[in-house]
Design a protein around this motif. Sequence first.
Motif, PDB file in Angstrom:
ATOM      1  N   SER A  81       0.508  -0.817   0.148  1.00 23.09           N
ATOM      2  CA  SER A  81       0.397   0.087  -0.307  1.00 23.09           C
ATOM      3  C   SER A  81       0.892   1.270  -0.646  1.00 23.09           C
ATOM      4  CB  SER A  81      -0.653  -0.470   1.318  1.00 23.09           C
ATOM      5  OG  SER A  81       0.079  -0.098   2.222  1.00 23.09           O
ATOM      6  N   SER A  82       0.353   2.868   0.136  1.00 17.82           N
ATOM      7  CA  SER A  82       1.441   3.233   0.370  1.00 17.82           C
ATOM      8  C   SER A  82       1.704   3.884   1.343  1.00 17.82           C
ATOM      9  CB  SER A  82      -0.553   4.488   0.186  1.00 17.82           C
ATOM     10  OG  SER A  82      -0.609   4.931   0.412  1.00 17.82           O
ATOM     11  N   TYR A  83       2.792   4.744   1.495  1.00 17.33           N
ATOM     12  CA  TYR A  83       3.528   4.963   2.306  1.00 17.33           C
ATOM     13  C   TYR A  83       2.805   5.888   2.966  1.00 17.33           C
ATOM     14  CZ  TYR A  83       7.387   7.202   4.659  1.00 17.33           C
ATOM     15  OH  TYR A  83       8.511   7.682   5.905  1.00 17.33           O
TER      16      TYR A  83
END
Length: 272
Positions: free
Chosen positions: A115-117
Amino acid sequence: MGSSSGNTLKSLSNRCLLRLSSDTHSLFHGKTFNEASLTTQRRGVYSFSSPNKLASCKGSHPLRSFSTSSSSSKVGFLGWYLAKLESNPIITKSVTTSLIFAAADFTSQMITSASSYDSIRTLRMAGYGLLLLGPSQHLWFNLLSKALPKRDMLTTFKKMFLGQAVFGPLVTTVFFSYNVALQGENAEEIAARLKRDLLPTLISGAMFWPTCDFVTYKFVPVHLQFLFLHMDNLFDVHGKLKQSEHRVVGLDLSSCSATCLSFPTNHCWSDT
């Protein structure tokens, strides 16, 4: 012309003889009008025997240059950092620990997270290093060095035992509680998490960190021990990441850093 030149040479010779006679008289019969001149000459000789005076006469500063050259090896980031460790040890160690924790979390997210940071999670780890682990490590290492100042084998093993049995479990418990409390878990949930994760994490850390502890307590200066262990932690990060992306990994626990790197199923970090 010849007569004039002869008279000039004769006059110069007479002057030299008179000067020599006067100086000789002053040396053997006490002070005369030439004493000031002789004293000045002696001071001049003395001044040239002194490096500082000689340097001032030549327009250079050899001693100052030597001091500058000797200190030039200590300039740069390393010299600046070591100076900060000496002048502001707690602040310097806390900031260093914070940066290392942030870097470790950032690295683990880049490698394992699909997923995103999650920047909030990195801030949590940085805050833990800055406010809790950095100061506590400073106090712990200095306490051990005062209580057990020697570096023989027996003393080193004593320090290792205390790190594994006392400080490691303590900071691991604080780390788990701190992290999940900031994610909204209540006291009962935190207790359940500790019961589930604390012992396996300590066992995992005990498989690796006693060796690092031995090197640290035996050979590394006290003011750099925290940094050496954190560097070991960063190296261990990438080795463990390559082994598995679905394993709970406890890093730097027995060495007093008590950090767990992020994996998809790592209970150190998330509510899952």
